[in-house]
Design an enzyme around this catalytic site. Structure first.
Site, PDB file in Angstrom:
ATOM      1  N   ARG A 104     -26.052 -45.943 -73.169  1.00 19.02           N
ATOM      2  CA  ARG A 104     -25.116 -46.536 -72.222  1.00 19.02           C
ATOM      3  C   ARG A 104     -25.725 -46.454 -70.826  1.00 19.02           C
ATOM      4  O   ARG A 104     -26.109 -45.377 -70.366  1.00 19.02           O
ATOM      5  CB  ARG A 104     -23.771 -45.802 -72.259  1.00 19.02           C
ATOM      6  CG  ARG A 104     -22.796 -46.324 -71.227  1.00 19.02           C
ATOM      7  CD  ARG A 104     -21.432 -45.661 -71.288  1.00 19.02           C
ATOM      8  NE  ARG A 104     -20.654 -46.142 -70.149  1.00 19.02           N
ATOM      9  CZ  ARG A 104     -20.271 -45.407 -69.114  1.00 19.02           C
ATOM     10  NH1 ARG A 104     -20.567 -44.117 -69.076  1.00 19.02           N
ATOM     11  NH2 ARG A 104     -19.590 -45.941 -68.125  1.00 19.02           N
ATOM     12  N   HIS A 136     -20.907 -49.566 -61.952  1.00 20.01           N
ATOM     13  CA  HIS A 136     -20.819 -48.102 -61.847  1.00 20.01           C
ATOM     14  C   HIS A 136     -20.955 -47.729 -60.380  1.00 20.01           C
ATOM     15  O   HIS A 136     -21.884 -47.036 -59.985  1.00 20.01           O
ATOM     16  CB  HIS A 136     -21.893 -47.447 -62.723  1.00 20.01           C
ATOM     17  CG  HIS A 136     -21.616 -46.017 -63.067  1.00 20.01           C
ATOM     18  ND1 HIS A 136     -21.607 -45.544 -64.353  1.00 20.01           N
ATOM     19  CD2 HIS A 136     -21.338 -44.945 -62.282  1.00 20.01           C
ATOM     20  CE1 HIS A 136     -21.346 -44.244 -64.362  1.00 20.01           C
ATOM     21  NE2 HIS A 136     -21.183 -43.856 -63.104  1.00 20.01           N
ATOM     22  N   GLU A 192     -14.894 -45.922 -64.563  1.00 20.36           N
ATOM     23  CA  GLU A 192     -14.026 -45.066 -63.784  1.00 20.36           C
ATOM     24  C   GLU A 192     -13.509 -45.714 -62.497  1.00 20.36           C
ATOM     25  O   GLU A 192     -13.804 -45.258 -61.382  1.00 20.36           O
ATOM     26  CB  GLU A 192     -14.741 -43.748 -63.454  1.00 20.36           C
ATOM     27  CG  GLU A 192     -15.172 -42.972 -64.675  1.00 20.36           C
ATOM     28  CD  GLU A 192     -15.790 -41.615 -64.373  1.00 20.36           C
ATOM     29  OE1 GLU A 192     -15.943 -40.826 -65.309  1.00 20.36           O
ATOM     30  OE2 GLU A 192     -16.123 -41.353 -63.185  1.00 20.36           O
ATOM     31  N   ASN A 215     -14.000 -41.299 -70.573  1.00 22.07           N
ATOM     32  CA  ASN A 215     -14.838 -40.249 -69.998  1.00 22.07           C
ATOM     33  C   ASN A 215     -13.970 -39.017 -69.821  1.00 22.07           C
ATOM     34  O   ASN A 215     -12.953 -39.063 -69.108  1.00 22.07           O
ATOM     35  CB  ASN A 215     -15.403 -40.669 -68.641  1.00 22.07           C
ATOM     36  CG  ASN A 215     -16.395 -41.803 -68.752  1.00 22.07           C
ATOM     37  OD1 ASN A 215     -16.750 -42.235 -69.840  1.00 22.07           O
ATOM     38  ND2 ASN A 215     -16.857 -42.298 -67.605  1.00 22.07           N
ATOM     39  N   TYR A 254     -13.898 -34.858 -68.884  1.00 21.02           N
ATOM     40  CA  TYR A 254     -14.560 -33.666 -68.367  1.00 21.02           C
ATOM     41  C   TYR A 254     -13.626 -32.465 -68.227  1.00 21.02           C
ATOM     42  O   TYR A 254     -14.063 -31.322 -68.355  1.00 21.02           O
ATOM     43  CB  TYR A 254     -15.183 -33.950 -67.002  1.00 21.02           C
ATOM     44  CG  TYR A 254     -16.367 -34.890 -67.059  1.00 21.02           C
ATOM     45  CD1 TYR A 254     -17.626 -34.420 -67.417  1.00 21.02           C
ATOM     46  CD2 TYR A 254     -16.227 -36.237 -66.769  1.00 21.02           C
ATOM     47  CE1 TYR A 254     -18.717 -35.268 -67.468  1.00 21.02           C
ATOM     48  CE2 TYR A 254     -17.317 -37.101 -66.824  1.00 21.02           C
ATOM     49  CZ  TYR A 254     -18.555 -36.609 -67.180  1.00 21.02           C
ATOM     50  OH  TYR A 254     -19.632 -37.461 -67.246  1.00 21.02           O
ATOM     51  N   GLU A 292     -18.509 -40.719 -71.758  1.00 24.10           N
ATOM     52  CA  GLU A 292     -19.146 -39.638 -70.999  1.00 24.10           C
ATOM     53  C   GLU A 292     -18.484 -38.321 -71.359  1.00 24.10           C
ATOM     54  O   GLU A 292     -17.258 -38.235 -71.457  1.00 24.10           O
ATOM     55  CB  GLU A 292     -19.024 -39.834 -69.478  1.00 24.10           C
ATOM     56  CG  GLU A 292     -19.879 -40.912 -68.889  1.00 24.10           C
ATOM     57  CD  GLU A 292     -19.758 -40.985 -67.368  1.00 24.10           C
ATOM     58  OE1 GLU A 292     -19.446 -39.935 -66.736  1.00 24.10           O
ATOM     59  OE2 GLU A 292     -19.966 -42.073 -66.819  1.00 24.10           O
TER      60      GLU A 292
END
Length: 447
Positions: free
Chosen positions: A84, A128, A173, A299, A301, A354
């Site tokens: 990616r 991005h 994002e 994504n 985290y 991610e």
């Protein structure tokens, strides 16, 4: 380091599950003005050294523009199925509108050829965070017209490359673009205005819908979707104030981007909370935004920990924190995915696009020992498997990141890579986590 095929959890992922790594253009490419590339808002943002923790910039980064063959070779050595990456809009269209830059497209053409030769499937992200500065000069994402320019860009990329790419995501994002770029000035373009940030979030969603339409007109075979950073929101206590704060946090972040795409409106709780800062929405906007998507990139985290106290009650962080100071909370991943499945009946297949951690890694005797990262990835894969066993349709996992790189306003002070980069020499060194990931993938293939 544990390189045993026994990975301490149910390793029975589906045989066609995608294992990948991820990067983004500004963070690794360098070559900031090579071959006709125009400046992006991050090139401009870095001109003020106060904006970047270590006063660095992305002019060289990992020099991937010149070293992409070596980097694809590293991917091949790891045995990953997919890569990616994002395209630098200003590299292929220097002003964000008008003439296309054939030399810029040539770089991505060569990259795709190299990936194909190594049998690695490309997953492209169109945006991005590196908007062409020419568009920023005309208002950037606050200018509604930028959404239409983005659709033109998406159309051209899909026309040229759509039959050579596995999947195309419109945005990475958009929450960060809006909230960090326009809400608190941590990211480019460095604006701190809550009302502007919320309007920008709407224009980003509008651009997603317009781009989906534009790419579908081309008729390429690529799967089309979007990548969102998402989290659950947990109250620090059972107090009404903390519960209300957590409900609003989830509504203004995760649901704020999901509801327009899947339900055709913004969450009412978030709109009430935003009050006069709520975005201007024109008739027909939600019809544009609510395009069918082929996949959702998630994504993950950390979770949001919501405390109304002064000072706020800190998250318990029972499994520690990363070098970014983020709580390690793998169980939040299945909590999130199961919640999304319940709330959005039209949810398409999901890719974890991610997941990874920053760690203060150093080379010692030619090796980089990062057991914390191995533990982090292992625990999140275990959690991901729990979500899949609960019925969530997850098709792949992309580890962030392949390379240490320019970590936005942290500069080069934070290392997310499974491959260490010596920025002075551009020497790449596989960390123990890369060797672990390679063995994990190989063990899957042998199963």
């Amino acid at each position: 380091m544990n390189t045993s095929p026994n990975f301490d959890f149910n390793n029975d992922f589906p045989p066609d599950f995608t294992w990948g790594v991820a990067t983004s253009s500004f963070q690794i490419e360098g070559a900031h003005d090579a071959d006709g590339k125009g400046p992006s808002i991050w090139d401009t943002f870095c001109l003020d050294p106060a904006n970047i923790k270590d006063q660095s910039d992305g002019t060289v980064a990992c020099d991937h523009y010149h070293r992409y063959r070596e980097d694809v070779g590293i991917m091949a050595s790891l045995g990953v199925d997919a890569y990616r990456f994002s395209m630098a809009w200003a590299r292929v269209q220097p002003d964000g509108k008008g003439a296309w830059n054939e030399a810029g497209f040539g770089f991505y053409d060569r990259l795709l050829d190299e990936l194909a030769a190594r049998k690695i499937r490309p997953h492209l992200t169109l945006y991005h965070w590196d908007l062409p500065q020419g568009l920023q000069d005309e208002g950037g994402w606050l200018n509604r017209d930028t959404a239409h320019r983005f659709a033109d860009y998406a159309h051209e990329v899909a026309r040229r490359f759509g039959d050579r790419i596995e999947a195309i995501a419109t945005h990475n994002e958009p929450w960060c673009t809006a909230n960090l770029g326009y809400g608190n000035a941590q990211f480019a373009p460095g604006v701190a205005d809550l009302k502007q940030s919320i309007q920008v979030s709407h224009h980003l969603l509008l651009s997603h819908g317009l781009a989906m339409r534009a790419m579908r007109e081309v008729g390429s075979r690529a799967k089309l979707g979007i990548v969102l950073n998402q989290w659950t929101a947990d109250p620090a206590t059972d107090s009404p104030e903390d519960r209300a704060l957590a409900e609003f946090e989830y509504a203004r972040s995760t649901a704020w981007f999901m509801d327009p795409i899947f339900k055709g409106h913004y969450p009412e709780l978030a709109l009430r909370g935003h009050g006069a800062n709520a975005p201007e929405v024109r008739d027909g906007d939600f019809d544009i935004i609510r395009q069918k998507i082929d996949f959702l990139g998630c994504n993950y985290y950390f979770r949001a920990w919501c405390s109304s106290a002064t000072p706020p009650v800190p998250a318990p962080a029972k499994q520690g924190v990363t070098d970014m100071g983020w709580e390690i909370y793998p169980q939040g991943l299945p909590e999130l995915l199961v919640k999304l499945k319940a709330e959005y009946p039209e949810l398409p297949p999901i890719y974890i696009t991610e997941n990874g951690m920053a760690n203060p890694d150093k080379v010692a005797d030619g090796h980089v020992h990062d057991p914390q990262r191995i533990a982090y990835v292992r625990s999140h894969l275990h959690a991901l498997k729990q979500a899949m066993e609960a019925g969530v349709d997850v098709r792949g996992y992309f580890l962030w990141s392949l390379l240490d790189n320019f970590e936005w306003n942290s500069g080069y002070s934070k290392r997310f890579g499974i491959v260490h980069v010596d920025y002075a020499t551009q020497q790449r060194t596989l960390k123990d986590s890369a060797l672990w990931y390679r063995e994990f993938i190989a063990a899957r293939a042998r199963a």
